[in-house]
Design a protein around this motif. Structure first.
Motif, short mmCIF file in Angstrom:
data_model
loop_
_atom_site.label_atom_id
_atom_site.label_comp_id
_atom_site.label_asym_id
_atom_site.label_seq_id
_atom_site.Cartn_x
_atom_site.Cartn_y
_atom_site.Cartn_z
N GLY A 1 5.52 3.06 -4.61
CA GLY A 1 3.92 3.60 -4.68
C GLY A 1 2.90 3.00 -3.81
O GLY A 1 1.81 3.76 -2.91
N ASP A 2 3.74 2.21 -2.20
CA ASP A 2 3.54 1.89 -1.29
C ASP A 2 3.91 3.45 -0.10
O ASP A 2 4.75 2.72 0.46
CB ASP A 2 3.80 0.53 -1.01
CG ASP A 2 3.11 0.03 0.25
OD1 ASP A 2 1.59 1.29 1.29
OD2 ASP A 2 2.97 -0.73 0.73
N PRO B 1 5.05 12.35 -6.16
CA PRO B 1 4.89 11.15 -6.46
C PRO B 1 5.34 10.34 -7.29
O PRO B 1 6.36 9.77 -7.08
CB PRO B 1 2.96 10.65 -6.09
CG PRO B 1 2.67 12.04 -5.08
CD PRO B 1 3.79 12.87 -6.05
N GLN B 2 5.28 10.81 -8.40
CA GLN B 2 5.28 9.94 -10.21
C GLN B 2 6.96 9.78 -10.18
O GLN B 2 7.77 9.33 -10.41
CB GLN B 2 4.85 10.66 -11.13
CG GLN B 2 3.16 10.27 -10.87
CD GLN B 2 1.88 10.56 -9.81
OE1 GLN B 2 2.61 12.36 -9.84
NE2 GLN B 2 1.31 11.10 -9.50
N GLN C 1 3.00 11.91 1.01
CA GLN C 1 2.14 11.53 0.74
C GLN C 1 1.43 10.26 1.82
O GLN C 1 0.32 9.95 0.62
CB GLN C 1 2.90 10.21 -0.89
CG GLN C 1 3.20 11.38 -1.36
CD GLN C 1 2.08 12.78 -2.23
OE1 GLN C 1 0.94 12.58 -2.00
NE2 GLN C 1 2.43 13.77 -2.10
N THR D 1 -7.66 -1.94 -9.94
CA THR D 1 -6.44 -3.47 -10.19
C THR D 1 -6.97 -5.01 -9.53
O THR D 1 -5.76 -5.38 -9.34
CB THR D 1 -4.73 -3.06 -9.02
OG1 THR D 1 -5.55 -2.30 -8.22
CG2 THR D 1 -4.12 -1.59 -9.88
N THR E 1 3.16 1.19 -10.38
CA THR E 1 1.94 1.46 -9.02
C THR E 1 1.95 3.13 -9.23
O THR E 1 0.49 3.08 -9.52
CB THR E 1 2.39 0.20 -7.26
OG1 THR E 1 2.77 -0.91 -7.96
CG2 THR E 1 1.05 0.56 -7.08
N VAL E 2 2.70 3.06 -8.97
CA VAL E 2 2.31 4.71 -8.53
C VAL E 2 1.52 5.55 -9.96
O VAL E 2 0.71 6.72 -9.86
CB VAL E 2 3.61 5.34 -8.30
CG1 VAL E 2 4.38 5.53 -9.85
CG2 VAL E 2 3.34 7.53 -8.03
N GLN F 1 -2.70 5.12 -10.07
CA GLN F 1 -3.43 4.92 -8.71
C GLN F 1 -4.70 5.75 -9.91
O GLN F 1 -5.00 6.07 -10.68
CB GLN F 1 -2.65 6.84 -8.53
CG GLN F 1 -1.05 6.02 -7.54
CD GLN F 1 -1.58 5.72 -6.37
OE1 GLN F 1 -2.15 5.99 -5.66
NE2 GLN F 1 -0.24 4.72 -6.34
N GLY F 2 -5.48 5.19 -9.14
CA GLY F 2 -7.04 5.83 -9.03
C GLY F 2 -7.38 4.45 -10.42
O GLY F 2 -8.70 4.28 -10.92
#
Length: 657
Positions: free
Chosen positions: A26-27, A454-455, A78, A564, A556-557, A560-561
């Motif tokens: 997710g980076d 993205p997912q 992204q 953490t 991580t993805v 999101q939001g």
């Protein structure tokens, strides 16, 4: 340096393994930064690259290769990488590049990053070469080409359009203007003709002018026309699919090659057939028959062979086996040619066959200080291949200007996976790339490839085997206890004849189990993010926290939001050590939760058993120290459950079985 096969197969040697790992965790910002390190046309490549990397992806030995190009697109769409500062000029010698296609833009980009003042002269009204003029819009939106070119301009590269060599500028003029070296990147802007009876006249079009008119001028065909495209390469497929979108009633393709010999990319052929284009293989045009001056029929001969006994392109036919195909418009897409007839007048020699005199070792032409690259000297091919040649030309120019001899050597690659290792790799199906529906997409020039979310991109990225980025033995610490041999689920560590353990780096699947299990601490890990776990634990426990969460960074993805703070990402729970858990307890954690994947897409599902063992060990040690029972627990969450993370982190939440 030995590269993973995907990186080595990429003509510009992109660190695919690096950006796949960043996408998987997710980076996306970091993923885009990695792409930008070596790719001057990232948006173009993320959209139309022929992706030779995927052909060499070692996951293909187990199931299917990763969708690497699509993941590059996820990274670029992204990611928000930091701005790349314009390089500081460090060389006074000015360099001119003639032609602003993929090779010329790459040469200019690389020379600018080396610190040279670069001017690119482009004969057309806008830069980009084939990317700007000939590649159909449904494959490559023009705003993506512009984004890449603007980034090159931002490096300080001066791009001057409507400046043709021999027409508007000469080499002598460039010399007087202070340019010390010139790179010719003239591309293949001319379409070849068939030279058969009936070819000249109304109704027979050349592929490149046709594509240019459709892309730039909105050219459309009269209604009801039957179109025949001659050719079996990517340009032919582009012309056929564009003709369909431009209003053709039907489109058929005719090519010399058998289906398995067609030079067009397999996925382009498949998409064309999905759109209703009929492909007639192993037929060669004999004559075009006209009625009242208009194209009516093309007479084709059956092909005996496309190549001769020496492997050269030299078609032979069964002249007594012919077929007639009806059509109103014929588009010739049988190849492209350079436009270099003016070069001898400029003092740049051609050989007896009218080709540019060129040394592929030095990239030099027959004139001092003039170099060449790209399709003019390579012949037709992919954009990324031309880019790599532009990069090599930039290195050759740099060596020339510094007075050095130019040498170039391609890096080596890791070999194939051993069959016994392949056998133990968890099978995870490749995520299909979403395309717009065939019947709908032929009504417009909108982008066909819809791209991953993205997912889905993150889940596809986690299929990467991290080739060459796993465990590495520190021989000086190894006590030959054979623990690594016993715990590795892939049989990677082996005992050599001398009794020494060999952890085969080229075969390692980077699960990380052996790193934590080795009692001598004799195994290091190459993958970024593993050695850094203790620092992350300290950061998470700042502020007197009483609880912390270790989670797989591949998830991580799905966070999101979410908040953490106080959480520790690790690249798969198999890489957690008991010492990491005790460290958190030592820093004040009274409750420690590990969150693992309950996801069929996880390629490391077997590592959870080891994570559970470490939880039990940590709890036993903490209880023995009087710090309470059940301080550490393991949860398994499916992707959709991360939206309710707080509920699962409640003390009453059930632990993993």
């Amino acid at each position: 340096m030995v590269q993973p096969p995907c990186q080595n197969a990429c003509p510009v040697h992109q660190d695919a393994r690096g950006y796949l790992a960043a996408v998987a965790t997710g980076d996306f910002d970091r993923a885009a930064e990695i792409v930008l390190e070596t790719n001057p046309l990232p948006f173009v490549c993320a959209t139309i690259c022929a992706h030779p990397c995927e052909e060499k992806c070692r996951r293909g030995q187990a199931d299917q290769p990763l969708s690497i190009r699509a993941l590059k697109r996820v990274a670029m769409e992204q990611g928000r990488p930091g701005a790349v500062p314009a390089p500081t000029p460090s060389h006074p010698e000015k360099v001119a590049v003639i032609g602003a296609g993929p090779a010329g833009l790459t040469a200019g980009h690389d020379l600018a990053r080396m610190g040279y003042p670069v001017t690119i002269f482009e004969r057309e009204a806008m830069p980009g070469g084939a990317m700007a003029y000939f590649v159909p819009l449904y494959r490559l939106p023009r705003e993506l080409v512009k984004r890449d070119i603007e980034a090159i301009r931002a490096l300080g590269v001066d791009i001057q359009t409507d400046k043709a060599l021999g027409r508007d500028i000469t080499l002598e003029q460039l010399k007087h203007q202070g340019f010390r070296a010139v790179v010719l990147s003239l591309g293949l802007p001319l379409s070849r003709k068939l030279r058969i009876p009936g070819e000249e006249g109304e109704g027979v079009l050349l592929a490149l002018p046709f594509l240019r008119a459709v892309n730039l001028e909105g050219h459309r065909l009269p209604p009801g026309k039957k179109v025949i495209v001659i050719g079996g390469g990517n340009v032919a497929v582009d012309a056929a699919r564009s003709a369909l979108r431009a209003g053709a009633k039907t489109v058929i393709m005719v090519c010399l090659e058998a289906a398995h010999e067609m030079p067009a990319s397999p996925w382009e052929i498949a998409e064309a057939q999905e759109e209703g284009i009929e492909i007639n293989c192993s037929w060669g045009p004999k004559e075009i028959i006209r009625r009242n001056g208009k194209v009516a029929v093309i007479n084709c001969m059956a092909v005996k062979a496309v190549f001769d006994e020496h492997g050269r392109f030299n078609p032979s036919f069964y002249e007594d086996r012919c077929t007639l195909m009806e059509g109103d418009i014929i588009i010739l897409a049988i190849g492209q040619a350079p436009d270099i007839g003016m070069l001898p007048k400029l003092g740049i020699p051609l050989n007896d066959r009218g080709q540019l005199v060129f040394d592929p070792q030095t990239m030099a032409t027959g004139r001092e200080g003039v170099f060449a690259c790209g399709e003019t000297v390579l012949g037709p091919g992919s954009a990324v291949r031309a880019m790599a040649h532009g990069r090599r030309a930039a290195l050759a120019v740099d060596a020339y200007l510094r007075g050095d001899k130019f040498t170039f050597q391609e890096p080596s690659a890791l070999g194939a996976l051993a069959p016994e290792v392949v056998e133990d790799i968890e099978r995870v199906e490749r995520h299909p790339l979403p395309l717009s529906e065939g019947g709908r997409r032929i009504t417009s020039f909108e982008l066909v490839d819809l791209g991953y979310s993205p997912q889905v991109g993150a889940r596809e990225g986690r299929r990467c085997l991290n080739c060459g980025n796993g465990a590495e033995l520190r021989e000086e610490k190894c006590v030959a206890c054979l623990t690594c041999v016993r715990v590795c689920p892939y049989g990677v560590p082996v005992v050599r004849a001398a009794g020494k353990v060999d952890i085969r780096v080229d075969q390692c699947q980077a699960c990380g189990i052996c790193v934590s299990e080795c009692p001598a601490g004799a195994i290091a890990f190459r993958m970024p993010g593993v050695e850094d776990i203790p620092r992350r634990v300290r950061a998470a426990m700042k502020g007197g926290r009483k609880e912390t969460v270790f989670f797989c960074s591949y998830d991580t993805v799905f966070l999101q939001g979410a908040d953490t703070s106080g959480m520790v990402p690790v690249p798969c729970l198999g890489k957690i050590d008991v010492r990491h858990l005790l460290q958190a307890a030592e820093l004040g954690a009274e409750r420690i939760t590990l969150i693992g994947c309950a996801d069929a897409d996880c390629p490391y599902q077997r590592t959870l058993r080891w994570a559970q063992c470490r939880v039990e060990t940590a709890n036993r040690l903490l209880q023995g120290a009087g710090l309470g029972e059940g301080v550490v627990r393991l949860l398994q969450l499916a992707p959709q459950e991360f939206a309710h993370l707080s509920e699962f982190l409640a003390p009453s939440a059930k632990e993993a079985a």
